[in-house]
Structure formats: C-alpha cells, structure tokens
Design a protein around this motif. Sequence first.
Motif, short mmCIF file in Angstrom:
data_model
loop_
_atom_site.label_atom_id
_atom_site.label_comp_id
_atom_site.label_asym_id
_atom_site.label_seq_id
_atom_site.Cartn_x
_atom_site.Cartn_y
_atom_site.Cartn_z
N LYS A 44 0.83 -1.21 0.00
CA LYS A 44 0.00 0.00 0.00
C LYS A 44 0.86 1.26 0.00
CE LYS A 44 -3.41 2.41 2.89
NZ LYS A 44 -4.26 2.32 4.10
N VAL A 73 -8.86 -0.45 -5.38
CA VAL A 73 -8.11 -0.06 -4.17
C VAL A 73 -8.13 1.44 -3.92
CG1 VAL A 73 -6.61 -2.08 -4.30
CG2 VAL A 73 -5.91 0.06 -5.43
N HIS A 76 -8.43 3.26 -0.42
CA HIS A 76 -7.29 3.45 0.47
C HIS A 76 -6.70 4.86 0.35
CE1 HIS A 76 -6.72 -0.69 1.87
NE2 HIS A 76 -6.96 -1.10 0.63
N ASP A 230 -5.63 -7.51 -1.65
CA ASP A 230 -6.65 -6.72 -0.96
C ASP A 230 -8.04 -7.24 -1.27
OD1 ASP A 230 -7.16 -4.35 0.77
OD2 ASP A 230 -8.27 -3.65 -0.99
#
Length: 545
Positions: A44, A73, A76, A230
């Motif tokens: 990440k 994603v 995030h 994820d």
Amino acid sequence: MQGKEECEAFRPVATFSKNIWRDQFSPTDDLVFDSLTREIDPLKEQVKDMLMASAADPVENVKFIDTLVRVGVSYHFENEIENQLESIFKSHHNLFTWNHLDINSTSVVFRVFRQHGFKMSCDVFNKFKDINGKFKDNLMDDVGGMLSLYEAAYLRVHGEHILEEALAFTSVNLKSLANKSSPHLAKQITLALDQPLNKCPPRLAARNFLSFYEEDDSTNETLLKFAKLDFNRVQILHKQEISQIARFWEDNEFSSKLSYARERYVEAYTWANSVFYEPHYTLWRIILTKIIILVSILDDSFDAYGTPQELQRLIDALKRWEIGALDELQDYTKVVFKAVLVIFDEIDQLALKEGTSYSVPYAKDALIRLAENYQAEMMWCHDGYVPTFEKYMSVATKTSTYDLALMISFTAMGKTAGIEAFEWLRKEPKIMKALNIIGRLMDDIVSHKFEQLREHCPSSVECYMKQHDISEKIALKELKKMVEDALKEINEECTRPTDVPRDLLMRQLNYARVTHLFYKHGDGYTHPEYTKDHICSLFVDPILI
C-alpha cells in the motif's frame, strides 16, 4: 396458534425457488484477514508513492487514479485522489484542448473527472468528428480508444447530444470489433457492452477488471499484487458477514415460520455490499442486509400471502411501535413485527453510539410509509383495478424500497449525513425520484410476466400498455428509455456543486448500479440463477495470486 381468519383466507401464494446458497458460507478465521492486512501494508505504501509520483504529469496522474479505481483499491487513497484531481482541475483547465491527446486519453480523463463530480464539457470530443459532424471512421483503428469512449458516454446528462452519438457509434462498432480482436480484448468488449462501468457495482467492476489488467502489457506488478491480495482480504471479511446474516435468518426461523417468503439473504447481502463494500462499514452492512431481508419479507407478506385485514393490523402495530401491539396480530405478522423491533433496536443502539440518533425516526417513518404503499398496491389487486401509469408510479416508486434503504445507508455514513441530509432525502430530491424510477421500472420489466401468473396488482408494463393502447414491445421500449433518462438525471445530480456531500450521492448511484446488476437479464433476486455467477466471483471464489 393460527386464527380461523388466517387459516381460511385466500392467499395468492407464489412458487419461489429455493435458496441456492444454504450452508455455503461458514465463519472464517480472523487470523487470515489480519495476516493479509500485514502483507498488503508495505505494498500500500509503495502504491501510494507511485500515486504521488504520477502527479508530475497530469494526464498520467489521472490515468493512474483510474487504474486504482478500476482495480478496487482507490478507497485506500480517497484524500490523495480528491486533492490531486481538484488540483489538476483548477491548474490545467485547458487540458482537453491539448491536441496531442488521443481518443483513449481524452475519454479516460473525461470519465475520471465526471465520475468524481467535476463538470467537464463534452465538447472535448468534437475534435474526433469529421467535416460532416460524424465520428471519424479511423477511430475504429483504436479499439481501446473506442472502448474508453463508450464508457465515457455513460456519464452523459440531458442535452449532451455528442455523447448520445458517441454511445451509438461505439456500441454498434464495438460489436463488430469484438469479432476481429484478440480473445483477451474481445472478452473485455463483450463484458463492457453488457455491463458498462457506470452501471456496475464497484466491487464487481474491480473483480472483472483485474482479470483483464493482469494480461495487459503495461501491468504494474506491484499494484496488481496489492489489488489481488486486498480483494481476497476483503472477501474474507464479506464471507464472515454473510455467515452472520445466515445465522440471523436461522435464529429467527424465518424458513419455517414464514414459508411463503423468499429466502434470499445472500442476494440481500449482495445488494448491501454493492452500496458500500469497504471494510469499515461492516456493522452497517449487516444492518442494511437485515433491513433488505425485512423489506423482502414485507413485500411477500403483502404480495403473496396476507389479507388486507391482517396487514392493516400490522400497519397499525408499526404506527404504535410497541411490543404490546403483538397481541392483535396473526402468527406470521407477529414474526415480522418482532423482527422489526429487534432490528430497529440494533439501529437505535448503533446510532446512539455514533451520535446520530436523529436519523432513526426518519427510517421508522420510511418503513411505515413503505407498508402503507404495499397496502395500496394490494387493494388494487383485491379490487381488480388498473390505475393510470402516473397513478401507479406515484405508489410503486415508493415500493421500490429505496426510501427506507437510503435512510439506513445515510445513517451508516455517520455525521457525514447530518439532520439536514435526512430532511433533504425525505423531500424526495431529483436524484431520489430518478433512482426510484430505475428501481421500479427495471424490476417490472423483467418480473411482470411471472407476477401476472398469480393474482397480483398490475405493473407499470400493464398500466402503460392499457393507458396508451400499445403493444408490450412498444411499452417496454418506452419504459427502458425512461430508465436511461433517469440515469442521466443521477449523473447530473452527482455533479459539483451538490446539495449534500457526494459520498451520500454515491450511495444512490450505487443503488442504481446494483439494480442494473439484478434486473439486467431477469429478476435476479427472485430467480437467483441470474446472479449466481456474479455472487460467486464476489464472495465464493478468491483471486488466484
């Protein structure tokens, strides 16, 4: 003990198919979720660094943001993405006048800004037209660009004729281009034609895109690994939530006590998950699923079992909202009413903890109004009455159930939804009207024939056919156009500046998206075979790493 009235009443019971998911979801180990969380944390950070580095080139920055969204994603990095897009929008307002941008880059940048609520002019596509005002034929040499233009066109609002032309142009030509493309690209085109991005729930769109992204020549391996891990990590959490919902269904003995009702707790969860899938919404996702289950049971009680007298007593009990009202109910409505009180007690406690207790009365009121509108439809059926299309829609858009579902969804947003947001929603703003139109018409279009096999109130299809004295084929065409117009309305209402925070509006857009998922090819809630493969890809099958 059932009363004499309950035993002897005529009941237009429907024959619903059985639950296809029984015993498929069991509790999973939290340690696996925690282990994957630790594994993705360094990835990440690497991806975040890539995002910040991409800001050096505004076009590449937007394209990288698009990739983050499409692989699932972006949640995030919400703050970073918002800041970067806002900076580009303000500092590079002439971005689209750069003639070196090809159809793919122009379409992607246009779509990303529109998806995030920035009002980009559709005039940027004029440079891709010939002297006759038609899209240039050589655009078909760039299949990826055609696909991007197609997706961009679904962000259209009313009056954007060039995007209407773009959609027609790409839709027709992509069908033929699919036959000439590689298997990888052909599959991507076929899926897009069936499930355009703006009509697909985000989590499913990410799962679909990941299978294409890993075969792309420009794949970022770090991002790909991060996105796959994820997805699997969050899928574990979602499986745990489904197991809790299954236990809720079993603990309440709905299958035995309400045998007339559809057992669709996995489909109900899919609906809630499509509205907000992010891990931190776990508690509210479970609450929303229970509400959807409750609404489904209410629907079947009014639609396929109860009598007007029995269900009027249930409505009266809901208005009293106290345990003592149980004494006046039949056995099956006692089960329903008890479930209402228990679920709303959970909502009360959670809202109190989060400091949003002001939201709960709005949800209670929405539930009562929903039941009253179910009763109105029931009386139409009982009286053999076919209302005008307009009168039908004034009631049936309310039984699309989104008023109640959105009250709960807004509550899930915490203090992002202040009391003014609930007042705004209660007054049925344009986006709400549009969503209810989509929900009602798409449901009716695919389910009306099955419903008319038993004693049932007329649907929008029958009402429209009778009022305008037209065939079913013409009526369906007109109703589908209304659905497309309603989506344009939602797109427009999601454009900045907005009346309420965009995070709230995105929940409404996601409801429209999951409606398309369930009703695109048939009634995927009543007949789960239509959504089985999608549900498997979301909650059953992990992505191979």
